[in-house]
Motif scaffolding. Structure first.
Motif, PDB file in Angstrom:
ATOM      1  N   UNK A 138       1.419  -8.452  -0.749  1.00 19.38           N
ATOM      2  CA  UNK A 138       0.439  -7.859   0.210  1.00 19.38           C
ATOM      3  C   UNK A 138      -1.011  -7.387  -0.782  1.00 19.38           C
ATOM      4  N   UNK A 139      -2.025  -7.413   0.032  1.00 18.91           N
ATOM      5  CA  UNK A 139      -3.241  -6.844  -0.781  1.00 18.91           C
ATOM      6  C   UNK A 139      -3.387  -5.408  -0.748  1.00 18.91           C
ATOM      7  N   UNK A 140      -2.968  -4.754   0.290  1.00 17.09           N
ATOM      8  CA  UNK A 140      -3.090  -3.344   0.053  1.00 17.09           C
ATOM      9  C   UNK A 140      -2.048  -2.824   1.191  1.00 17.09           C
ATOM     10  N   UNK A 141      -1.366  -1.789   0.825  1.00 17.86           N
ATOM     11  CA  UNK A 141      -0.319  -1.245   1.615  1.00 17.86           C
ATOM     12  C   UNK A 141      -0.768   0.232   2.262  1.00 17.86           C
ATOM     13  N   UNK A 142      -0.466   0.427   3.538  1.00 21.62           N
ATOM     14  CA  UNK A 142      -0.840   1.668   4.123  1.00 21.62           C
ATOM     15  C   UNK A 142       0.382   2.285   4.556  1.00 21.62           C
TER      16      UNK A 142
END
Length: 429
Positions: A341-345
């Protein structure tokens, strides 16, 4: 949206395909523009700007007077918001500064690593239907922290031959050294080869449409590095019954409004949530100013039901989303097993919009499955690591025989001689 229930693993490849054109379909156009820009420079860029942006510019460089006028047009509230976002982005990226790594590998052999800034970087900022001034923060702030000497920015002009005031204000705030009214393939080509006005750079950063993405990849054939292949935006949400359906729908729509080739996906172990999210999307999409764009993007999007969490995480890792929102009860399981994943929220109160603008993390991220092997932009993206070594007379005696034996075994006699001469000179002394 397309609802899919319990898809068979053999169908995942087709199910998770992005709505993008193949590189081969675009490559011919990009190569043609590159050839023309390389040979004719600014005159070709002027022609393509007129063709694609509908304006004929005598000078594509933004003058200081234009920047000052733009600054006066940006509201004080927006300036304050940009400054707060800049502060958070600075805090997060300054925290990524690392110290020199030094070690004595054996007696008399000193080795160390230091990071040095890339001297000339180019930033591509989309302007089209959404002027992404936030991307300037994400690129120019770490460039400034890294110490890049030249920061060149290209962004397409509007039909009046101007760049959005917020873009110029943010660029000025973040220390961009030169700004050009150039977009699309021709901007990437200009920064790749250099023209009469646009400087050649060493590395190009920034998102764009499919043509810009392919142009960046082709730029690497001419000795220019790029941050990553970053094309149309995408979002995957993993949610269960602990998620707020209205929140999930708003997140999906926030990415869908980027462009008609954006893709959003909801993966869930709850059919009830999927139905609730679908109803919320129908309700929320009708009030969006960019409704038509969002509707077209949603046609490429999917609501996927899976029976259990192990299947869900396997599917998510196979997709490798650019943005990944996680709203589940078993949060730890998903975090521990997320590989791509590029960025996780994480959680109901962490919208993807926070990362796009002001939380501090970088929003320039790998798309199209490249999260499997690329990182998002960070401070190190604007630097390169250099190694150093210094060997004393004791050190060369310590490792000299090892080097001689290895060089001889590889048939590289001159390599061996470079050591042998030194060892003999020490014996004489």
């Amino acid at each position: 949206m397309n609802k899919i229930y319990s898809p068979a693993k053999k169908d995942w490849e087709v199910l998770l395909k992005r709505p993008t054109q193949e590189v081969a379909e675009i490559e011919g156009i990009v190569n043609q523009v590159f050839r023309e820009v390389k040979e004719q420079g600014d005159s070709v860029i002027q022609r393509y700007t007129q063709q694609f942006d509908g304006v004929l510019l005598e000078n594509n460089r933004v003058a200081q007077k234009e920047i000052e006028e733009a600054i006066s047009l940006v509201s004080e509230d927006l300036k304050a918001a940009i400054q707060q976002a800049k502060s958070n982005i600075e805090i997060f990226h300054r925290a990524q500064i690392t110290s020199k790594v030094a070690v004595e590998t054996t007696t008399g052999v000193q080795c160390w690593q230091e990071k040095r800034p890339i001297q000339k970087v180019g930033l591509y900022i989309p302007g089209g239907t959404a002027p992404l001034f936030s991307t300037i923060l994400m690129l120019a702030v770490p460039a400034e922290i890294a110490g890049c000497k030249e920061v060149v920015l290209c962004s397409p002009p509007n039909k009046e031959g101007k760049i959005n005031p917020a873009i110029l204000y943010t660029a000025s705030l973040c220390g961009v050294t030169q700004i050009f009214k150039v977009g699309g393939i021709q901007a990437i080509a200009g920064m790749t080869f250099g023209t009469e006005s646009i400087p050649k750079v060493y590395k190009i950063f920034g998102p764009g449409n499919q043509y810009v993405t392919v142009a960046k990849q082709i730029a690497t054939k001419y000795g220019v590095a790029i941050d990553m292949p970053a094309g149309p935006s995408e979002l995957l949400v993993m949610a269960d019954d602990t998620a707020n359906a209205a929140f999930v729908a708003s997140d999906l729509l926030s990415q869908a409004e980027h462009g008609i080739d954006s893709q959003v996906i909801l993966v869930s172990t709850s059919k009830k949530l999927i139905e609730a999210v679908e109803k919320e999307i129908e309700k929320q999409i009708n009030v969006l100013p960019r409704k038509e764009i969002a509707l077209k993007a949603m046609a490429n999007s999917k609501l996927i039901f899976v029976e259990e969490e192990n299947t869900a995480i396997e599917l998510i890792n196979e997709y490798g989303p650019e943005h990944y929102i996680l709203c589940v009860g078993n949060e730890e399981f998903f975090l521990d097993n997320t590989c791509n994943a590029g960025s996780v929220f994480i959680g109901n109160y962490t919208p993807e919009s926070a990362g796009d603008y002001a939380s501090g993390t970088n929003h320039t991220l790998p798309t199209n499955g490249y999260a499997k092997q690329y990182s998002g932009v960070n401070l190190d993206s604007f630097m390169k690591s250099m190694t150093f070594q210094k060997i004393s007379d004791l050190g060369i005696q310590e490792i000299g025989r090892t080097i001689e034996l290895m060089a001889e075994a590889e048939g590289l006699q001159a390599h061996k001689n470079a050591v042998t001469l030194r060892l003999k000179s020490l014996k004489k002394n």
